[in-house]
Scaffold this motif. Structure first.
Motif, mmCIF file in Angstrom:
data_model
loop_
_atom_site.group_PDB
_atom_site.id
_atom_site.type_symbol
_atom_site.label_atom_id
_atom_site.label_comp_id
_atom_site.label_asym_id
_atom_site.label_seq_id
_atom_site.Cartn_x
_atom_site.Cartn_y
_atom_site.Cartn_z
ATOM 1 N N ALA A 137 35.430 -21.228 -15.010
ATOM 2 C CA ALA A 137 35.859 -19.829 -15.037
ATOM 3 C C ALA A 137 36.200 -19.375 -16.448
ATOM 4 O O ALA A 137 35.914 -18.236 -16.835
ATOM 5 N N ALA A 138 36.807 -20.261 -17.238
ATOM 6 C CA ALA A 138 37.197 -19.889 -18.596
ATOM 7 C C ALA A 138 35.973 -19.594 -19.456
ATOM 8 O O ALA A 138 35.981 -18.652 -20.266
ATOM 9 N N LEU A 139 34.905 -20.376 -19.296
ATOM 10 C CA LEU A 139 33.692 -20.111 -20.060
ATOM 11 C C LEU A 139 33.064 -18.783 -19.631
ATOM 12 O O LEU A 139 32.589 -18.005 -20.458
ATOM 13 N N GLY A 140 33.071 -18.511 -18.330
ATOM 14 C CA GLY A 140 32.543 -17.244 -17.855
ATOM 15 C C GLY A 140 33.288 -16.067 -18.464
ATOM 16 O O GLY A 140 32.674 -15.091 -18.912
ATOM 17 N N GLU A 141 34.608 -16.145 -18.503
ATOM 18 C CA GLU A 141 35.405 -15.078 -19.104
ATOM 19 C C GLU A 141 35.138 -14.965 -20.598
ATOM 20 O O GLU A 141 35.089 -13.854 -21.151
ATOM 21 N N ALA A 142 34.960 -16.105 -21.258
ATOM 22 C CA ALA A 142 34.680 -16.088 -22.699
ATOM 23 C C ALA A 142 33.346 -15.420 -22.977
ATOM 24 O O ALA A 142 33.216 -14.625 -23.928
ATOM 25 N N PHE A 143 32.336 -15.709 -22.163
ATOM 26 C CA PHE A 143 31.015 -15.112 -22.365
ATOM 27 C C PHE A 143 31.079 -13.604 -22.157
ATOM 28 O O PHE A 143 30.494 -12.830 -22.933
ATOM 29 N N ILE A 144 31.757 -13.172 -21.120
ATOM 30 C CA ILE A 144 31.897 -11.738 -20.854
ATOM 31 C C ILE A 144 32.654 -11.063 -21.990
ATOM 32 O O ILE A 144 32.293 -9.956 -22.421
ATOM 33 N N PRO A 179 25.989 -15.919 -11.953
ATOM 34 C CA PRO A 179 25.719 -14.480 -11.835
ATOM 35 C C PRO A 179 26.597 -13.630 -12.736
ATOM 36 O O PRO A 179 26.160 -12.574 -13.217
ATOM 37 N N ARG A 180 27.831 -14.062 -12.988
ATOM 38 C CA ARG A 180 28.726 -13.260 -13.835
ATOM 39 C C ARG A 180 28.195 -13.177 -15.266
ATOM 40 O O ARG A 180 28.209 -12.111 -15.881
ATOM 41 N N THR A 181 27.722 -14.294 -15.799
ATOM 42 C CA THR A 181 27.172 -14.260 -17.159
ATOM 43 C C THR A 181 25.853 -13.500 -17.197
ATOM 44 O O THR A 181 25.537 -12.851 -18.204
ATOM 45 N N THR A 182 25.099 -13.545 -16.098
ATOM 46 C CA THR A 182 23.851 -12.786 -16.029
ATOM 47 C C THR A 182 24.130 -11.285 -16.080
ATOM 48 O O THR A 182 23.408 -10.525 -16.739
ATOM 49 N N ASP A 186 22.961 -8.330 -18.820
ATOM 50 C CA ASP A 186 22.442 -7.005 -18.469
ATOM 51 C C ASP A 186 23.232 -5.902 -19.164
ATOM 52 O O ASP A 186 22.666 -4.856 -19.530
ATOM 53 N N MET A 187 24.532 -6.100 -19.352
ATOM 54 C CA MET A 187 25.349 -5.127 -20.080
ATOM 55 C C MET A 187 24.837 -4.958 -21.511
ATOM 56 O O MET A 187 24.766 -3.841 -22.034
ATOM 57 N N LEU A 188 24.478 -6.059 -22.134
ATOM 58 C CA LEU A 188 23.941 -5.998 -23.499
ATOM 59 C C LEU A 188 22.614 -5.245 -23.525
ATOM 60 O O LEU A 188 22.363 -4.432 -24.430
ATOM 61 N N ARG A 189 21.780 -5.506 -22.545
ATOM 62 C CA ARG A 189 20.469 -4.840 -22.512
ATOM 63 C C ARG A 189 20.624 -3.348 -22.249
ATOM 64 O O ARG A 189 19.900 -2.534 -22.822
ATOM 65 N N ASP A 190 21.564 -2.973 -21.371
ATOM 66 C CA ASP A 190 21.805 -1.551 -21.116
ATOM 67 C C ASP A 190 22.283 -0.840 -22.381
ATOM 68 O O ASP A 190 22.010 0.349 -22.576
ATOM 69 N N ALA A 191 22.997 -1.597 -23.247
ATOM 70 C CA ALA A 191 23.489 -1.028 -24.506
ATOM 71 C C ALA A 191 22.441 -1.094 -25.604
ATOM 72 O O ALA A 191 22.673 -0.605 -26.718
ATOM 73 N N ALA A 212 21.468 -19.065 -20.622
ATOM 74 C CA ALA A 212 20.726 -19.743 -21.692
ATOM 75 C C ALA A 212 19.253 -19.357 -21.709
ATOM 76 O O ALA A 212 18.615 -19.387 -22.767
ATOM 77 N N MET A 213 18.694 -18.997 -20.576
ATOM 78 C CA MET A 213 17.267 -18.686 -20.498
ATOM 79 C C MET A 213 16.986 -17.187 -20.450
ATOM 80 O O MET A 213 15.879 -16.776 -20.139
ATOM 81 N N LEU A 214 17.984 -16.369 -20.773
ATOM 82 C CA LEU A 214 17.815 -14.922 -20.654
ATOM 83 C C LEU A 214 17.792 -14.207 -22.003
ATOM 84 O O LEU A 214 17.898 -12.979 -22.045
ATOM 85 N N GLY A 215 17.647 -14.928 -23.085
ATOM 86 C CA GLY A 215 17.684 -14.307 -24.398
ATOM 87 C C GLY A 215 16.487 -13.411 -24.663
ATOM 88 O O GLY A 215 15.395 -13.651 -24.157
ATOM 89 N N ASP A 216 16.711 -12.383 -25.479
ATOM 90 C CA ASP A 216 15.584 -11.592 -25.967
ATOM 91 C C ASP A 216 14.705 -12.456 -26.855
ATOM 92 O O ASP A 216 13.485 -12.296 -26.890
ATOM 93 N N ILE A 217 15.365 -13.361 -27.585
ATOM 94 C CA ILE A 217 14.648 -14.366 -28.377
ATOM 95 C C ILE A 217 15.252 -15.722 -28.050
ATOM 96 O O ILE A 217 16.474 -15.906 -28.092
#
Length: 289
Positions: A137-144, A179-182, A186-191, A212-217
């Motif tokens: 959970a802590a990593l998920g919050e950190a990523f968000i 799903p939370r990090t995914t 999506d928030m980054l892409r919307d921005a 890890a597999m969702l990067g633009d690059i």
């Protein structure tokens, strides 16, 4: 004779038995060659004999990534400790306490902001030294938090992954971070902000199956192990012999799963160039419309 035995002989023994620090030399885990630790640090923890990229700490990653090693770490959200009252060989709370004392980190992800190639950037680094970089959970919050900071600063997000997967001590809570990090991506892409992933050795389990597999690059360090399950588990499931090295960075690059494999010595320059190309003229989706 007492002068010779009590004074001269101990002095001679002291010269012959000069103590050598334990951390003076490091063995390469790939070619097993001995390397002076100070030379290894100058080479960014890359073996000068075989080019093997050894693991790097969070502090080293941040120093190598930001211009002149200058950055500001942010305080991350607090989460419930041991929500499942889990215990295996030891209590989860005791395990966390031991890991924090050993690694000098609070959790398995650190977030900082600064400049890369003169461009503002937010960087999140996974800490393999903290319970094998497992995702809870802590990593998920950190990523968000990293994604929200990137949106606030209108800056790209760069994430360095290094993980053994989900954290078993948090059960379903750990899996829900996928799903939370995914959603955060999506928030980054919307921005309209760049999201760059640098996969290091190893990037496995739920981390590889989510952000890890969702990067633009998608970038990886040479010979990094990247995959979901282990090779033996996959072979036992599909009952087929898999190609040698099929989970290594170079194989994934050849089969279209990565955009590039970059040596550690070239990584800062590569990130600076990419951020400049992707973010030089930032246009939000609304403005583009």
């Amino acid at each position: 004779m007492s002068w010779l035995t009590e004074y001269v002989r101990p002095k001679i023994r002291g010269l012959l038995k000069r103590e050598v620090p334990d951390n003076l030399w490091t063995n390469c885990e790939s070619c097993e060659q001995m390397i002076l630790t100070k030379d290894l640090r100058k080479a960014l923890n890359v073996c000068p004999h075989c080019g093997h990229h050894m693991r790097a700490s969070v502090a080293e990653r941040l120093e190598w990534t930001f211009d002149n090693g200058e950055y500001t770490r942010i305080e991350l959200p607090k989460v419930a400790v041991d929500p499942l009252s889990f215990r295996d060989r030891k209590r989860y709370t005791d395990r966390l306490k031991d890991e924090r004392a050993k690694s000098h980190l609070d959790e398995s992800m650190v977030v900082a902001h600064g400049q890369i190639g003169g461009h503002n950037a937010v960087v999140a680094v996974m800490a393999f030294e903290f319970i094998a970089g497992t995702m809870g959970a802590a990593l998920g919050e950190a990523f968000i938090a990293a994604a929200r900071l990137a949106i606030l600063q209108q800056a790209p997000l760069v994430v360095f992954t290094a993980s053994g997967g989900a954290r078993m001590q948090e059960g379903m809570i750990s899996l829900m971070q996928m799903p939370r990090t995914t959603v955060a991506v999506d928030m980054l892409r919307d921005a309209g902000l760049p999201y760059i992933v640098v996969m290091t050795n190893p990037t496995t389990g739920g981390v590889s199956a989510s952000f890890a597999m969702l990067g633009d690059i998608q970038i990886a360090e040479p010979n990094a192990l990247i995959g979901f399950a282990g090779q033996r588990v996959i072979e036992d499931t599909v009952r087929e012999k898999l190609p040698e090295g099929f989970q290594r960075a170079e194989y994934l690059l050849d089969h279209g799963m990565l955009d590039m494999v970059v040596k550690r010595s070239d990584l800062h320059e590569t990130l600076a160039r990419l951020i400049g190309q992707l973010n030089y003229r930032h246009i939000t989706p609304h403005a583009a419309a």
